[in-house]
Design a protein around this motif. Structure first.
Motif, PDB file in Angstrom:
ATOM      1  N   LEU A  63      11.600 -44.604 -38.258  1.00 36.93           N
ATOM      2  CA  LEU A  63      12.446 -43.895 -37.293  1.00 36.93           C
ATOM      3  C   LEU A  63      12.350 -44.512 -35.900  1.00 36.93           C
ATOM      4  O   LEU A  63      13.363 -44.675 -35.215  1.00 36.93           O
ATOM      5  N   LEU A  64      11.149 -44.871 -35.498  1.00 38.71           N
ATOM      6  CA  LEU A  64      10.970 -45.456 -34.162  1.00 38.71           C
ATOM      7  C   LEU A  64      11.589 -46.848 -34.060  1.00 38.71           C
ATOM      8  O   LEU A  64      11.912 -47.299 -32.958  1.00 38.71           O
ATOM      9  N   ALA A  65      11.766 -47.524 -35.180  1.00 37.25           N
ATOM     10  CA  ALA A  65      12.354 -48.862 -35.174  1.00 37.25           C
ATOM     11  C   ALA A  65      13.882 -48.826 -35.114  1.00 37.25           C
ATOM     12  O   ALA A  65      14.521 -49.857 -34.927  1.00 37.25           O
ATOM     13  N   MET A  66      14.468 -47.636 -35.233  1.00 33.91           N
ATOM     14  CA  MET A  66      15.927 -47.532 -35.176  1.00 33.91           C
ATOM     15  C   MET A  66      16.420 -47.901 -33.785  1.00 33.91           C
ATOM     16  O   MET A  66      15.753 -47.608 -32.785  1.00 33.91           O
ATOM     17  N   PRO A  67      17.579 -48.524 -33.696  1.00 34.27           N
ATOM     18  CA  PRO A  67      18.119 -48.893 -32.389  1.00 34.27           C
ATOM     19  C   PRO A  67      18.326 -47.663 -31.504  1.00 34.27           C
ATOM     20  O   PRO A  67      18.753 -46.616 -31.969  1.00 34.27           O
ATOM     21  N   GLN A  68      17.994 -47.811 -30.257  1.00 33.20           N
ATOM     22  CA  GLN A  68      18.172 -46.741 -29.277  1.00 33.20           C
ATOM     23  C   GLN A  68      19.405 -47.079 -28.436  1.00 33.20           C
ATOM     24  O   GLN A  68      19.352 -47.944 -27.595  1.00 33.20           O
ATOM     25  N   ASP A  69      20.520 -46.411 -28.717  1.00 32.85           N
ATOM     26  CA  ASP A  69      21.755 -46.737 -27.996  1.00 32.85           C
ATOM     27  C   ASP A  69      22.442 -45.480 -27.460  1.00 32.85           C
ATOM     28  O   ASP A  69      23.651 -45.407 -27.386  1.00 32.85           O
ATOM     29  N   ASP A  70      21.661 -44.488 -27.127  1.00 35.77           N
ATOM     30  CA  ASP A  70      22.184 -43.246 -26.557  1.00 35.77           C
ATOM     31  C   ASP A  70      23.214 -42.559 -27.449  1.00 35.77           C
ATOM     32  O   ASP A  70      24.107 -41.879 -26.966  1.00 35.77           O
ATOM     33  N   GLY A  71      23.128 -42.778 -28.741  1.00 41.20           N
ATOM     34  CA  GLY A  71      24.017 -42.090 -29.667  1.00 41.20           C
ATOM     35  C   GLY A  71      25.428 -42.646 -29.709  1.00 41.20           C
ATOM     36  O   GLY A  71      26.298 -42.050 -30.300  1.00 41.20           O
ATOM     37  N   GLU A  72      25.684 -43.764 -29.077  1.00 41.47           N
ATOM     38  CA  GLU A  72      27.013 -44.364 -29.101  1.00 41.47           C
ATOM     39  C   GLU A  72      27.131 -45.315 -30.288  1.00 41.47           C
ATOM     40  O   GLU A  72      26.307 -46.200 -30.459  1.00 41.47           O
ATOM     41  N   PHE A  73      28.147 -45.097 -31.087  1.00 41.36           N
ATOM     42  CA  PHE A  73      28.394 -45.960 -32.222  1.00 41.36           C
ATOM     43  C   PHE A  73      29.816 -46.479 -32.127  1.00 41.36           C
ATOM     44  O   PHE A  73      30.737 -45.726 -31.807  1.00 41.36           O
ATOM     45  N   SER A  74      29.971 -47.763 -32.402  1.00 40.40           N
ATOM     46  CA  SER A  74      31.336 -48.299 -32.402  1.00 40.40           C
ATOM     47  C   SER A  74      32.035 -47.779 -33.651  1.00 40.40           C
ATOM     48  O   SER A  74      31.451 -47.696 -34.721  1.00 40.40           O
ATOM     49  N   ARG A  75      33.257 -47.385 -33.495  1.00 38.47           N
ATOM     50  CA  ARG A  75      34.013 -46.842 -34.616  1.00 38.47           C
ATOM     51  C   ARG A  75      35.237 -47.712 -34.859  1.00 38.47           C
ATOM     52  O   ARG A  75      35.902 -48.146 -33.928  1.00 38.47           O
ATOM     53  N   ARG A  76      35.503 -47.918 -36.133  1.00 31.21           N
ATOM     54  CA  ARG A  76      36.669 -48.696 -36.498  1.00 31.21           C
ATOM     55  C   ARG A  76      37.886 -47.790 -36.506  1.00 31.21           C
ATOM     56  O   ARG A  76      37.797 -46.611 -36.840  1.00 31.21           O
ATOM     57  N   ASP A  77      39.009 -48.340 -36.133  1.00 29.22           N
ATOM     58  CA  ASP A  77      40.257 -47.588 -36.156  1.00 29.22           C
ATOM     59  C   ASP A  77      40.838 -47.716 -37.560  1.00 29.22           C
ATOM     60  O   ASP A  77      41.438 -48.727 -37.915  1.00 29.22           O
ATOM     61  N   VAL A  78      40.606 -46.702 -38.376  1.00 29.24           N
ATOM     62  CA  VAL A  78      41.087 -46.727 -39.754  1.00 29.24           C
ATOM     63  C   VAL A  78      41.934 -45.501 -40.014  1.00 29.24           C
ATOM     64  O   VAL A  78      41.770 -44.462 -39.391  1.00 29.24           O
ATOM     65  N   ARG A  79      42.848 -45.634 -40.937  1.00 26.58           N
ATOM     66  CA  ARG A  79      43.694 -44.518 -41.321  1.00 26.58           C
ATOM     67  C   ARG A  79      42.964 -43.695 -42.366  1.00 26.58           C
ATOM     68  O   ARG A  79      42.420 -44.231 -43.316  1.00 26.58           O
ATOM     69  N   MET A  80      42.919 -42.402 -42.162  1.00 24.43           N
ATOM     70  CA  MET A  80      42.274 -41.520 -43.121  1.00 24.43           C
ATOM     71  C   MET A  80      43.101 -41.475 -44.401  1.00 24.43           C
ATOM     72  O   MET A  80      44.322 -41.488 -44.359  1.00 24.43           O
ATOM     73  N   ARG A  81      42.445 -41.405 -45.514  1.00 29.35           N
ATOM     74  CA  ARG A  81      43.188 -41.341 -46.773  1.00 29.35           C
ATOM     75  C   ARG A  81      43.693 -39.930 -47.006  1.00 29.35           C
ATOM     76  O   ARG A  81      43.128 -38.951 -46.499  1.00 29.35           O
ATOM     77  N   ASP A  82      44.768 -39.834 -47.742  1.00 27.58           N
ATOM     78  CA  ASP A  82      45.314 -38.522 -48.084  1.00 27.58           C
ATOM     79  C   ASP A  82      44.493 -37.937 -49.230  1.00 27.58           C
ATOM     80  O   ASP A  82      44.283 -38.575 -50.245  1.00 27.58           O
ATOM     81  N   ALA A  83      44.046 -36.735 -49.035  1.00 28.87           N
ATOM     82  CA  ALA A  83      43.274 -36.058 -50.074  1.00 28.87           C
ATOM     83  C   ALA A  83      44.096 -34.899 -50.595  1.00 28.87           C
ATOM     84  O   ALA A  83      44.522 -34.030 -49.850  1.00 28.87           O
ATOM     85  N   GLU A  84      44.338 -34.929 -51.875  1.00 29.25           N
ATOM     86  CA  GLU A  84      45.088 -33.844 -52.483  1.00 29.25           C
ATOM     87  C   GLU A  84      44.100 -32.895 -53.134  1.00 29.25           C
ATOM     88  O   GLU A  84      43.309 -33.280 -53.975  1.00 29.25           O
ATOM     89  N   LEU A  85      44.155 -31.654 -52.689  1.00 30.80           N
ATOM     90  CA  LEU A  85      43.225 -30.660 -53.231  1.00 30.80           C
ATOM     91  C   LEU A  85      43.898 -29.787 -54.242  1.00 30.80           C
ATOM     92  O   LEU A  85      44.946 -29.409 -54.285  1.00 30.80           O
TER      93      LEU A  85
END
Length: 85
Positions: A63-85
């Motif tokens: 856990l201590l070896a995890m990167p410390q980046d203030d909780g900021e994660f880069s996110r990819r711009d992806v289209r959500m898939r359609d989920a049929e329920l």
């Protein structure tokens, strides 16, 4: 004494000999001509387990070896898939 190799059939037929030999040196058991398992003395097994635990990082270390980046994660711009329920 040199390590011996046993076929599965020989190891089954002469298991007591395999165990006695393994008390002195590891014994390889082959299946279809390829190494499958190694039979070792319990003291050697415990020694190896101790070494493994000694070198393995603790959960806290991981856990201590995890990167410390203030909780900021880069996110990819992806289209959500359609989920049929």
């Amino acid at each position: 004494m040199a390590q011996r190799s046993w076929s599965v059939q020989d190891a089954k037929n002469r298991f007591s000999e395999v165990v006695e030999a393994a008390r002195r040196t590891p014994q390889t058991v082959t299946k279809h001509g390829k190494p499958a398992v190694v039979v070792v003395d319990v003291a050697e097994y415990e020694r190896l387990r101790h070494l493994e635990r000694e070198w393995a990082p603790s959960f806290a270390d991981v856990l201590l070896a995890m990167p410390q980046d203030d909780g900021e994660f880069s996110r990819r711009d992806v289209r959500m898939r359609d989920a049929e329920l």
